[in-house]
Design a protein around this motif. Structure first.
Motif: not given
Length: 232
Positions: A177, A182-186, A188-189, A196, A212, A216, A220
């Motif tokens: 990141y 890679s972006p943050l949401e990627a 994170w997932q 999940t 969670r 998150h 952020t």
């Protein structure tokens, strides 16, 4: 603590920018001057102080907290913090794969392998992968390359990297990141992939969901902190 000031300002200083309360410079919890490296970060910290109501609530001031941590706890112990963060590379989340079920094994390969490939190509750190929880020894050269990458960050960015690494459970994801792979949401997932997958079959517990969401949110806030550091 009750709010004790009326006005909030931002001023240039010799080595950065400072936030003032009724003309007096904000201090860290350790009483150091809160000198910030960019005006963008100083503005963000000022917004947090300006948003306080009758009582000052530190838990609503993540940019102030991260900046204070950088000055009070990371800057004086830079080498120790580098060692602590780099240690995650020896047991990185992405290196530990499941033995079953087959669909989760395939999902881990599909999501996690590109990050390990990036680490090998861009960071010079080829990490070994194992199935199960028995520790796998990583090559010293790979760990040294990761440590060198961590050490290249100043106290403010190292604070952010420490926060990301703890939150994601992976130094590789945190660096991916921070270095724009890679972006943050990627990331994170990717960090919660196992959980999940299980929740698709068994559902999500309310307490887990609450924890969670907090995790998150912290990531952020850290991403915003990084953005302020890099916005000159």
């Amino acid at each position: 603590m009750r709010k004790f000031y009326q006005s909030v300002g931002v001023e240039a200083a010799d080595t950065g920018h400072v936030v003032t309360l009724d003309g007096r410079m904000v201090k860290t919890p350790a009483k150091a001057s809160l000198v910030l490296p960019t005006k963008a970060l100083a503005d963000a910290v000022a917004v947090e102080w300006d948003a306080q109501d009758e009582k000052i609530k530190p838990d609503t001031m993540p940019q102030t907290r991260l900046a204070s941590t950088a000055l009070d706890r990371v800057m004086p112990r830079h080498n120790d913090v580098v060692t602590e963060v780099a240690a995650f590379g020896g047991t990185d989340l992405l290196c530990y794969r499941t033995n079953e079920p087959a669909d989760l094994m395939a999902l881990q390969d599909r999501v996690w392998n590109p990050y390990l490939g990036w680490a090998a190509t861009e960071l010079g750190a080829s990490l070994r992968v194992t199935n199960g929880i028995i520790p796998v020894a990583q090559e010293e050269k790979a760990l040294e390359r990761l440590k060198d990458r961590v050490a290249a960050h100043d106290a403010f960015e190292l604070t952010a990297l420490h926060s990301l690494t703890n939150g994601l459970g992976s130094l590789v994801l945190a660096l991916a990141y921070m270095e724009g792979f890679s972006p943050l949401e990627a990331v994170w997932q990717a960090s919660i992939l196992d959980a999940t997958h299980q929740e698709e079959h068994w559902g999500l517990d309310d307490e887990v969901a609450e924890k969670r969401a907090i995790q998150h949110a912290d990531l952020t806030f850290t991403a915003e902190f990084i953005s302020h550091l890099r916005n000159k």
